[in-house]
Write an enzyme that holds these catalytic residues in place. Structure first.
Site, PDB file in Angstrom:
ATOM      1  N   GLU A 102       0.835  -1.208   0.000  1.00 57.97           N
ATOM      2  CA  GLU A 102       0.000   0.000   0.000  1.00 57.97           C
ATOM      3  C   GLU A 102       0.867   1.254   0.000  1.00 57.97           C
ATOM      4  O   GLU A 102       2.025   1.214   0.415  1.00 57.97           O
ATOM      5  CB  GLU A 102      -0.865   0.001   1.273  1.00 57.97           C
ATOM      6  N   ASP A 103       0.282   2.356  -0.424  1.00 57.06           N
ATOM      7  CA  ASP A 103       1.002   3.624  -0.348  1.00 57.06           C
ATOM      8  C   ASP A 103       0.879   4.243   1.043  1.00 57.06           C
ATOM      9  O   ASP A 103       1.875   4.558   1.680  1.00 57.06           O
ATOM     10  CB  ASP A 103       0.529   4.608  -1.436  1.00 57.06           C
ATOM     11  N   ASP A 117      -4.232   5.455   6.234  1.00 58.49           N
ATOM     12  CA  ASP A 117      -4.736   6.704   6.803  1.00 58.49           C
ATOM     13  C   ASP A 117      -5.767   6.339   7.880  1.00 58.49           C
ATOM     14  O   ASP A 117      -5.396   6.040   9.009  1.00 58.49           O
ATOM     15  CB  ASP A 117      -5.313   7.531   5.646  1.00 58.49           C
ATOM     16  N   PHE A 174      -1.565  16.094   4.112  1.00 56.39           N
ATOM     17  CA  PHE A 174      -1.941  15.475   2.847  1.00 56.39           C
ATOM     18  C   PHE A 174      -0.707  15.467   1.958  1.00 56.39           C
ATOM     19  O   PHE A 174      -0.149  16.513   1.644  1.00 56.39           O
ATOM     20  CB  PHE A 174      -3.105  16.190   2.164  1.00 56.39           C
ATOM     21  N   ARG A 190       1.737  12.566  -9.120  1.00 56.64           N
ATOM     22  CA  ARG A 190       2.199  11.185  -8.928  1.00 56.64           C
ATOM     23  C   ARG A 190       3.651  10.990  -9.344  1.00 56.64           C
ATOM     24  O   ARG A 190       4.344  10.122  -8.834  1.00 56.64           O
ATOM     25  CB  ARG A 190       1.358  10.206  -9.762  1.00 56.64           C
TER      26      ARG A 190
HETATM   27  P1  IMP Z   1      -7.798   5.035   4.353  1.00 50.28           P
HETATM   28  O1  IMP Z   1      -8.866   4.078   3.916  1.00 50.28           O
HETATM   29  O2  IMP Z   1      -8.355   6.257   5.019  1.00 50.28           O
HETATM   30  O3  IMP Z   1      -6.735   4.366   5.201  1.00 50.28           O
HETATM   31  O4  IMP Z   1      -7.152   5.612   3.056  1.00 50.28           O
HETATM   32  C1  IMP Z   1      -6.155   4.967   2.404  1.00 50.28           C
HETATM   33  C2  IMP Z   1      -5.933   5.513   1.019  1.00 50.28           C
HETATM   34  O5  IMP Z   1      -6.318   6.873   0.880  1.00 50.28           O
HETATM   35  C3  IMP Z   1      -4.466   5.465   0.712  1.00 50.28           C
HETATM   36  O6  IMP Z   1      -4.096   4.202   0.242  1.00 50.28           O
HETATM   37  C4  IMP Z   1      -4.329   6.563  -0.292  1.00 50.28           C
HETATM   38  O7  IMP Z   1      -4.578   6.063  -1.585  1.00 50.28           O
HETATM   39  C5  IMP Z   1      -5.376   7.580   0.120  1.00 50.28           C
HETATM   40  N1  IMP Z   1      -4.756   8.623   0.947  1.00 50.28           N
HETATM   41  C6  IMP Z   1      -4.718   8.740   2.280  1.00 50.28           C
HETATM   42  N2  IMP Z   1      -4.012   9.798   2.688  1.00 50.28           N
HETATM   43  C7  IMP Z   1      -3.544  10.377   1.561  1.00 50.28           C
HETATM   44  C8  IMP Z   1      -2.696  11.519   1.306  1.00 50.28           C
HETATM   45  O8  IMP Z   1      -2.180  12.197   2.210  1.00 50.28           O
HETATM   46  N3  IMP Z   1      -2.451  11.782  -0.003  1.00 50.28           N
HETATM   47  C9  IMP Z   1      -2.967  11.038  -1.032  1.00 50.28           C
HETATM   48  N4  IMP Z   1      -3.734   9.966  -0.836  1.00 50.28           N
HETATM   49  C10 IMP Z   1      -4.025   9.632   0.453  1.00 50.28           C
HETATM   50 MG    MG Z   2      -3.764   3.466  -1.578  1.00 49.57          MG
END
Ligand code: IMP
Ligand code: MG
Length: 177
Positions: free
Chosen positions: A98-99, A102, A151, A164
Site C-alpha cells: 500500500e502507499d 490513513d 496530505f 504522482r
Molecule cells: P484510508 O482508507 O483512510 O486508510 O485511506 C487509504 C488511502 O487513501 C491510501 O491508500 C491513499 O490512496 C489515500 N490517501 C490517504 N491519505 C492520503 C494523502 O495524504 N495523499 C494522497 N492519498 C491519500
Molecule cells: Mg492506496
C-alpha cells in the site's frame, strides 16, 4: 489562499534508503517461499516497483484497485473494488503493498476480502502511515515512515491525479500569494 505543493516531507534519497531496508527485512523474515505481491493501485505502483527490486525472492505481481478517495483530500467513505485479482490466492504467501494507511478503512476492507480466500500467509507493507488518523485498526507488518497528519503527494501518490510523478514525497498546503 490557493492550495498546492507546499514543501518536501521525504527526499528521494530518504525513500530509497528506507525501501531498500524494508525489502531486506521482508527477505529475511520470509520462509523462502515464492511471494505473491498484491499492489494497491494506483498510489502504490512506484513503491511496489522499487520494493520488489529489493526483495531477494521470486515474486509474482498482482494489482487491485479500490476507490476510497474522490477528487478532494477527504475520504469518500464507501469502498468499491474497481479492479480485482486475476488469479486465486488460496495457499499463497501474500504481501499486500500500500502507499498510505490513513483511517485504515481501505486496508481493513481489503484484508478481510483477501483472508476470505485462505492465503497461506498475509502480510502488509505500507510506505507511509498516519497513525493519528486511524479509525479502523488493521495490523501492518512493515511501515516505511510514520508521518504526521499532512496530505502528501509524489512517489506514486496523487492529489486529484496530480503529482504522482514527483520523485519525492511533498505536502499539499497553502501557497504564498
Ligand atoms: P484510508 O482508507 O483512510 O486508510 O485511506 C487509504 C488511502 O487513501 C491510501 O491508500 C491513499 O490512496 C489515500 N490517501 C490517504 N491519505 C492520503 C494523502 O495524504 N495523499 C494522497 N492519498 C491519500
Ligand atoms: Mg492506496
Amino acid at each position: 489562499m490557493a492550495l498546492g505543493l507546499a514543501g518536501t516531507l521525504l527526499t528521494s534519497e530518504q525513500i530509497a534508503e528506507r525501501v531498500q531496508a524494508m525489502g531486506a527485512q521482508i527477505t529475511r523474515e520470509s520462509t523462502g517461499a515464492d511471494l505473491l505481491v498484491i499492489s494497491v493501485l494506483k498510489g502504490a505502483f512506484v513503491f511496489t516497483a522499487d520494493l520488489i527490486r529489493s526483495i531477494d525472492l521470486p515474486c509474482q505481481i498482482e494489482f487491485v484497485s479500490v476507490s476510497s478517495y474522490g477528487s478532494g483530500t477527504e475520504s469518500a467513505g464507501k469502498i468499491t473494488v474497481r479492479q480485482d485479482l486475476s488469479i486465486p490466492i488460496k495457499g499463497r504467501h501474500v504481501l499486500v503493498v500500500e502507499d498510505i494507511v490513513d483511517t485504515g478503512t481501505t486496508l481493513a476492507f481489503l484484508r478481510e476480502r483477501l483472508l476470505d480466500q485462505s492465503p497461506a500467509s498475509l502480510r502488509i507493507a505500507t510506505l507511509l502511515d498516519k497513525p493519528s488518523r486511524r479509525k479502523t485498526e488493521v495490523p501492518v507488518d512493515y511501515v516505511g515512515f510514520a508521518i504526521p497528519d499532512e496530505f502528501v503527494v509524489g512517489y506514486g501518490i496523487d492529489w486529484a491525479e496530480r503529482f504522482r510523478s514527483l520523485p519525492f514525497i511533498g505536502m499539499i498546503g497553502e501557497l504564498p500569494e
